[in-house]
Design an enzyme around this catalytic site. Sequence first.
Site, PDB file in Angstrom:
ATOM      1  N   LYS A  17      94.137  46.451  60.064  1.00 47.00           N
ATOM      2  CA  LYS A  17      94.168  45.183  59.311  1.00 47.00           C
ATOM      3  C   LYS A  17      95.585  44.595  59.258  1.00 47.00           C
ATOM      4  O   LYS A  17      95.774  43.425  59.517  1.00 47.00           O
ATOM      5  CB  LYS A  17      93.687  45.384  57.860  1.00 47.00           C
ATOM      6  CG  LYS A  17      92.228  45.744  57.734  1.00 47.00           C
ATOM      7  CD  LYS A  17      91.786  45.706  56.275  1.00 47.00           C
ATOM      8  CE  LYS A  17      92.475  46.724  55.381  1.00 47.00           C
ATOM      9  NZ  LYS A  17      92.156  48.126  55.695  1.00 47.00           N
ATOM     10  N   ARG A  93      88.771  43.586  47.781  1.00 46.11           N
ATOM     11  CA  ARG A  93      88.345  44.955  48.069  1.00 46.11           C
ATOM     12  C   ARG A  93      87.139  45.345  47.240  1.00 46.11           C
ATOM     13  O   ARG A  93      86.639  46.445  47.383  1.00 46.11           O
ATOM     14  CB  ARG A  93      89.489  45.902  47.711  1.00 46.11           C
ATOM     15  CG  ARG A  93      90.206  46.520  48.906  1.00 46.11           C
ATOM     16  CD  ARG A  93      91.294  47.390  48.319  1.00 46.11           C
ATOM     17  NE  ARG A  93      91.845  48.350  49.208  1.00 46.11           N
ATOM     18  CZ  ARG A  93      92.968  48.179  49.892  1.00 46.11           C
ATOM     19  NH1 ARG A  93      93.588  47.037  49.885  1.00 46.11           N
ATOM     20  NH2 ARG A  93      93.456  49.164  50.613  1.00 46.11           N
ATOM     21  N   ARG A 131     100.504  56.579  61.893  1.00 46.85           N
ATOM     22  CA  ARG A 131     100.974  55.271  61.396  1.00 46.85           C
ATOM     23  C   ARG A 131     102.351  55.360  60.751  1.00 46.85           C
ATOM     24  O   ARG A 131     102.657  56.291  60.009  1.00 46.85           O
ATOM     25  CB  ARG A 131      99.984  54.743  60.366  1.00 46.85           C
ATOM     26  CG  ARG A 131     100.497  53.510  59.628  1.00 46.85           C
ATOM     27  CD  ARG A 131      99.401  52.710  59.055  1.00 46.85           C
ATOM     28  NE  ARG A 131      98.945  53.236  57.786  1.00 46.85           N
ATOM     29  CZ  ARG A 131      97.989  52.648  57.083  1.00 46.85           C
ATOM     30  NH1 ARG A 131      97.393  51.567  57.552  1.00 46.85           N
ATOM     31  NH2 ARG A 131      97.617  53.148  55.938  1.00 46.85           N
ATOM     32  N   ARG A 164     103.943  56.059  55.263  1.00 45.67           N
ATOM     33  CA  ARG A 164     103.555  55.627  53.924  1.00 45.67           C
ATOM     34  C   ARG A 164     103.309  56.825  53.021  1.00 45.67           C
ATOM     35  O   ARG A 164     102.727  57.823  53.448  1.00 45.67           O
ATOM     36  CB  ARG A 164     102.273  54.785  54.004  1.00 45.67           C
ATOM     37  CG  ARG A 164     102.554  53.346  54.288  1.00 45.67           C
ATOM     38  CD  ARG A 164     101.304  52.556  54.543  1.00 45.67           C
ATOM     39  NE  ARG A 164     100.270  52.687  53.528  1.00 45.67           N
ATOM     40  CZ  ARG A 164      99.264  51.813  53.382  1.00 45.67           C
ATOM     41  NH1 ARG A 164      99.206  50.753  54.186  1.00 45.67           N
ATOM     42  NH2 ARG A 164      98.346  52.006  52.480  1.00 45.67           N
ATOM     43  N   ARG A 175      90.906  57.080  49.583  1.00 43.52           N
ATOM     44  CA  ARG A 175      90.834  55.656  49.939  1.00 43.52           C
ATOM     45  C   ARG A 175      89.591  55.364  50.774  1.00 43.52           C
ATOM     46  O   ARG A 175      88.944  54.334  50.598  1.00 43.52           O
ATOM     47  CB  ARG A 175      92.119  55.236  50.672  1.00 43.52           C
ATOM     48  CG  ARG A 175      93.256  54.980  49.688  1.00 43.52           C
ATOM     49  CD  ARG A 175      94.620  55.283  50.275  1.00 43.52           C
ATOM     50  NE  ARG A 175      94.965  54.411  51.349  1.00 43.52           N
ATOM     51  CZ  ARG A 175      95.685  54.787  52.413  1.00 43.52           C
ATOM     52  NH1 ARG A 175      96.108  56.033  52.523  1.00 43.52           N
ATOM     53  NH2 ARG A 175      95.970  53.918  53.339  1.00 43.52           N
TER      54      ARG A 175
HETATM   55  P1  AMP Z   1      96.771  48.730  51.617  1.00 43.14           P
HETATM   56  O1  AMP Z   1      98.163  48.548  52.124  1.00 43.14           O
HETATM   57  O2  AMP Z   1      95.937  47.480  51.730  1.00 43.14           O
HETATM   58  O3  AMP Z   1      96.092  49.940  52.208  1.00 43.14           O
HETATM   59  O4  AMP Z   1      96.898  48.992  50.050  1.00 43.14           O
HETATM   60  C1  AMP Z   1      97.609  50.104  49.542  1.00 43.14           C
HETATM   61  C2  AMP Z   1      97.206  50.379  48.109  1.00 43.14           C
HETATM   62  O5  AMP Z   1      97.491  49.232  47.281  1.00 43.14           O
HETATM   63  C3  AMP Z   1      95.725  50.653  47.887  1.00 43.14           C
HETATM   64  O6  AMP Z   1      95.362  52.009  48.169  1.00 43.14           O
HETATM   65  C4  AMP Z   1      95.582  50.301  46.403  1.00 43.14           C
HETATM   66  O7  AMP Z   1      96.135  51.305  45.585  1.00 43.14           O
HETATM   67  C5  AMP Z   1      96.485  49.068  46.280  1.00 43.14           C
HETATM   68  N1  AMP Z   1      95.740  47.826  46.588  1.00 43.14           N
HETATM   69  C6  AMP Z   1      95.989  46.957  47.615  1.00 43.14           C
HETATM   70  N2  AMP Z   1      95.126  45.939  47.594  1.00 43.14           N
HETATM   71  C7  AMP Z   1      94.290  46.162  46.549  1.00 43.14           C
HETATM   72  C8  AMP Z   1      93.163  45.476  46.020  1.00 43.14           C
HETATM   73  N3  AMP Z   1      92.705  44.343  46.583  1.00 43.14           N
HETATM   74  N4  AMP Z   1      92.542  46.010  44.940  1.00 43.14           N
HETATM   75  C9  AMP Z   1      92.985  47.136  44.363  1.00 43.14           C
HETATM   76  N5  AMP Z   1      94.036  47.848  44.825  1.00 43.14           N
HETATM   77  C10 AMP Z   1      94.693  47.374  45.899  1.00 43.14           C
END
Ligand code: AMP
Length: 224
Positions: A17, A93, A131, A164, A175
């Site tokens: 993504k 999400r 990653r 990360r 996740r």
């Molecule tokens: P990502 O980089 O999109 O994988 O997001 C990393 C982390 O940020 C996720 O595992 C959540 O803890 C938080 N996060 C990001 N976007 C959201 C969202 N739309 N709703 C809730 N938590 C989020």
Amino acid sequence: MVPGARLIVLGKQGAGKGTQALRLSRHYVVPHISTGDVFRSAVRSGSEFGKKAKEYLDAGDLVPDEVVIGVVEERLTHDDTTHRGFILDGFPRTVNQAECLVSILAPQHALDVALDLEIETAHVMTRLASRRVCSDCGANYSVVDNPPRTRGICDNCGGEVVQRADDTEAAIRRRLELYERETAPLIAWYRDQGILGQIDALGQVDEVTERCVAEIDRRKQRFQ
Ligand code: AMP
């Protein structure tokens, strides 16, 4: 290519993504808004907000809806998004977040396409293990097939490229579990809205971008 688009990108962790959203934001000349990047940057700043967010991120849990919706709502009031559009990466999400997004966006600025990057879980474990991300601009790399030109240094901004903190096995499992429970229902939700575009996320990064652009352009043309 006509600049401008209002897009969201769905997909499991490791579907690509972030990588595709950044490329599409350059292609359509729209801001790339990653909620994950917003939270990671808050964590780095050490603010109270960042300290709270860190607990959720490190555990692989979702930040509460009211917090994330507030962040997105504030960002979508900036002029750059109202003119040309945006690409949202990592939001929505949950179905509740998707419903709130409908009310945030003016009806004339509704989404063009909800892209779903499809990939089997078996493939994402390998991708996530390799990653790496830029700790400044959030650009994504892979030590296997897309490393930065200079090891550890971001090609875009010169920032430090790191693994990360939430790419641990336990947080990845958590996740993925949340993805199945909370986010996967959005696929049917956007299909019902008639704006779902499903893309095979396996293959070279350029090929996947081409598939996304073809799908977005095809759907945008229908509205022109
Ligand atoms: P990502 O980089 O999109 O994988 O997001 C990393 C982390 O940020 C996720 O595992 C959540 O803890 C938080 N996060 C990001 N976007 C959201 C969202 N739309 N709703 C809730 N938590 C989020």
